[in-house]
Design a protein around this motif. Structure first.
Motif, PDB file in Angstrom:
ATOM      1  N   MET A 212     -29.529 -31.024 -89.612  1.00 17.70           N
ATOM      2  CA  MET A 212     -31.014 -31.705 -89.681  1.00 17.70           C
ATOM      3  C   MET A 212     -30.929 -33.248 -89.246  1.00 17.70           C
ATOM      4  N   GLY A 213     -29.898 -33.723 -89.277  1.00 15.58           N
ATOM      5  CA  GLY A 213     -29.997 -35.192 -89.015  1.00 15.58           C
ATOM      6  C   GLY A 213     -29.822 -35.337 -87.588  1.00 15.58           C
ATOM      7  N   TRP A 214     -29.510 -34.645 -86.752  1.00 13.67           N
ATOM      8  CA  TRP A 214     -29.649 -34.878 -85.219  1.00 13.67           C
ATOM      9  C   TRP A 214     -30.976 -34.712 -84.874  1.00 13.67           C
ATOM     10  N   LEU A 215     -31.783 -33.592 -85.399  1.00 13.25           N
ATOM     11  CA  LEU A 215     -33.278 -33.195 -85.252  1.00 13.25           C
ATOM     12  C   LEU A 215     -33.935 -34.503 -85.296  1.00 13.25           C
ATOM     13  N   TRP A 216     -33.939 -35.112 -86.563  1.00 18.48           N
ATOM     14  CA  TRP A 216     -34.582 -36.338 -86.917  1.00 18.48           C
ATOM     15  C   TRP A 216     -34.594 -37.487 -86.123  1.00 18.48           C
ATOM     16  N   ALA A 217     -32.907 -37.522 -85.572  1.00 19.27           N
ATOM     17  CA  ALA A 217     -32.405 -38.812 -84.855  1.00 19.27           C
ATOM     18  C   ALA A 217     -33.292 -38.373 -83.339  1.00 19.27           C
ATOM     19  N   ILE A 218     -33.412 -37.314 -83.027  1.00 20.69           N
ATOM     20  CA  ILE A 218     -34.178 -36.859 -81.654  1.00 20.69           C
ATOM     21  C   ILE A 218     -35.640 -37.126 -81.780  1.00 20.69           C
ATOM     22  N   ILE A 219     -36.194 -36.826 -82.806  1.00 19.44           N
ATOM     23  CA  ILE A 219     -37.741 -37.259 -83.053  1.00 19.44           C
ATOM     24  C   ILE A 219     -37.913 -38.506 -82.970  1.00 19.44           C
ATOM     25  N   LEU A 220     -37.267 -39.201 -83.836  1.00 21.25           N
ATOM     26  CA  LEU A 220     -37.301 -40.697 -84.012  1.00 21.25           C
ATOM     27  C   LEU A 220     -37.069 -41.403 -82.610  1.00 21.25           C
ATOM     28  N   GLY A 221     -36.050 -41.008 -82.143  1.00 27.50           N
ATOM     29  CA  GLY A 221     -35.726 -41.581 -80.700  1.00 27.50           C
ATOM     30  C   GLY A 221     -37.085 -41.249 -79.640  1.00 27.50           C
ATOM     31  N   LEU A 222     -37.611 -39.946 -79.717  1.00 32.31           N
ATOM     32  CA  LEU A 222     -38.742 -39.813 -78.776  1.00 32.31           C
ATOM     33  C   LEU A 222     -39.833 -40.698 -79.218  1.00 32.31           C
ATOM     34  N   VAL A 223     -40.190 -40.783 -80.518  1.00 35.17           N
ATOM     35  CA  VAL A 223     -41.362 -41.690 -81.054  1.00 35.17           C
ATOM     36  C   VAL A 223     -40.885 -43.170 -80.449  1.00 35.17           C
ATOM     37  N   LEU A 224     -39.915 -43.781 -80.982  1.00 38.08           N
ATOM     38  CA  LEU A 224     -39.747 -45.247 -80.581  1.00 38.08           C
ATOM     39  C   LEU A 224     -39.579 -45.300 -79.176  1.00 38.08           C
ATOM     40  N   GLY A 225     -39.068 -44.334 -78.469  1.00 37.09           N
ATOM     41  CA  GLY A 225     -38.826 -44.622 -77.096  1.00 37.09           C
ATOM     42  C   GLY A 225     -40.545 -44.778 -76.312  1.00 37.09           C
ATOM     43  N   VAL A 226     -41.360 -43.505 -76.707  1.00 38.47           N
ATOM     44  CA  VAL A 226     -42.467 -43.540 -76.028  1.00 38.47           C
ATOM     45  C   VAL A 226     -43.329 -44.840 -76.552  1.00 38.47           C
ATOM     46  N   LEU A 227     -43.237 -45.321 -77.696  1.00 40.04           N
ATOM     47  CA  LEU A 227     -43.803 -46.503 -78.263  1.00 40.04           C
ATOM     48  C   LEU A 227     -43.389 -47.485 -77.372  1.00 40.04           C
ATOM     49  N   ALA A 228     -41.928 -47.624 -77.101  1.00 43.52           N
ATOM     50  CA  ALA A 228     -41.523 -48.878 -76.122  1.00 43.52           C
ATOM     51  C   ALA A 228     -42.023 -48.869 -74.934  1.00 43.52           C
ATOM     52  N   ARG A 229     -42.175 -47.613 -74.374  1.00 43.64           N
ATOM     53  CA  ARG A 229     -42.810 -47.385 -72.811  1.00 43.64           C
ATOM     54  C   ARG A 229     -44.294 -47.855 -73.126  1.00 43.64           C
ATOM     55  N   GLY A 230     -44.917 -47.778 -74.093  1.00 43.58           N
ATOM     56  CA  GLY A 230     -46.069 -47.902 -74.086  1.00 43.58           C
ATOM     57  C   GLY A 230     -46.292 -49.575 -74.187  1.00 43.58           C
ATOM     58  N   ILE A 231     -45.720 -50.047 -74.899  1.00 41.93           N
ATOM     59  CA  ILE A 231     -45.623 -51.573 -75.100  1.00 41.93           C
ATOM     60  C   ILE A 231     -45.340 -52.425 -74.201  1.00 41.93           C
ATOM     61  N   LEU A 232     -44.371 -51.822 -73.385  1.00 44.60           N
ATOM     62  CA  LEU A 232     -43.854 -52.570 -72.156  1.00 44.60           C
ATOM     63  C   LEU A 232     -45.024 -52.691 -71.173  1.00 44.60           C
ATOM     64  N   PRO A 233     -45.120 -53.935 -70.403  1.00 45.12           N
ATOM     65  CA  PRO A 233     -45.922 -53.836 -69.084  1.00 45.12           C
ATOM     66  C   PRO A 233     -45.572 -53.033 -68.138  1.00 45.12           C
ATOM     67  N   GLY A 234     -46.376 -52.786 -67.338  1.00 46.83           N
ATOM     68  CA  GLY A 234     -45.990 -51.894 -66.225  1.00 46.83           C
ATOM     69  C   GLY A 234     -45.512 -50.498 -66.313  1.00 46.83           C
ATOM     70  N   ARG A 235     -45.035 -49.789 -65.423  1.00 46.80           N
ATOM     71  CA  ARG A 235     -44.561 -48.550 -65.563  1.00 46.80           C
ATOM     72  C   ARG A 235     -43.062 -48.387 -65.612  1.00 46.80           C
ATOM     73  N   GLN A 236     -42.722 -47.685 -66.523  1.00 47.53           N
ATOM     74  CA  GLN A 236     -40.982 -47.255 -66.680  1.00 47.53           C
ATOM     75  C   GLN A 236     -40.980 -45.893 -66.273  1.00 47.53           C
ATOM     76  N   ASN A 237     -40.466 -45.758 -64.736  1.00 49.53           N
ATOM     77  CA  ASN A 237     -40.156 -44.354 -64.388  1.00 49.53           C
ATOM     78  C   ASN A 237     -38.794 -43.765 -64.775  1.00 49.53           C
ATOM     79  N   ILE A 238     -38.833 -43.487 -65.978  1.00 48.39           N
ATOM     80  CA  ILE A 238     -37.443 -42.998 -66.486  1.00 48.39           C
ATOM     81  C   ILE A 238     -37.910 -41.583 -67.078  1.00 48.39           C
ATOM     82  N   PRO A 239     -36.931 -40.588 -67.044  1.00 51.76           N
ATOM     83  CA  PRO A 239     -37.337 -39.228 -67.406  1.00 51.76           C
ATOM     84  C   PRO A 239     -37.365 -39.312 -69.086  1.00 51.76           C
ATOM     85  N   LEU A 240     -37.850 -38.265 -69.728  1.00 51.14           N
ATOM     86  CA  LEU A 240     -38.070 -38.022 -71.098  1.00 51.14           C
ATOM     87  C   LEU A 240     -36.800 -38.343 -71.785  1.00 51.14           C
ATOM     88  N   TRP A 241     -35.895 -37.238 -71.258  1.00 55.27           N
ATOM     89  CA  TRP A 241     -34.437 -37.193 -71.833  1.00 55.27           C
ATOM     90  C   TRP A 241     -33.865 -38.781 -72.070  1.00 55.27           C
TER      91      TRP A 241
END
Length: 94
Positions: free
Chosen positions: A1-30
């Motif tokens: 279950m720890g890996w699932l939470w790590a992936i979910i947290l990584g998704l949330v933090l990564g998406v927030l980081a992309r939203g906060i940074l100016p411009g477009r970050q053309n990196i895939p979801l993974w």
């Protein structure tokens, strides 16, 4: 279950980081998830070093360090990914 939470947290933090940074970050979801996970690990290490690893209630400072780490990792990885995808990196030949 720890890996699932790590992936979910990584998704949330990564998406927030992309939203906060100016411009477009053309990196895939993974790659966004991996950047978020690395940012969370780095943020936890920094929080531990500063002395705010655990607090009573919600660990706002730890989460802030995790988000800052994710922003830093996305800011570093996005241009590298774009350079790799555009084919502008050159291999040195012997």
């Amino acid at each position: 279950m720890g890996w699932l939470w790590a992936i979910i947290l990584g998704l949330v933090l990564g998406v927030l980081a992309r939203g906060i940074l100016p411009g477009r970050q053309n990196i895939p979801l993974w790659l966004t998830v991996i950047c978020g996970m690395l940012g969370a690990v780095g943020g936890n290490a920094l929080a531990r070093a500063v002395g705010v690893e655990t607090t009573s209630g919600i660990d706002w400072w730890r989460h802030a360090f995790q988000l800052a780490g994710a922003i830093l990792v996305v800011a570093l990885v996005a241009p590298l990914w774009a350079r790799m995808r555009s084919g502008t990196h050159h291999r040195e030949r012997a």
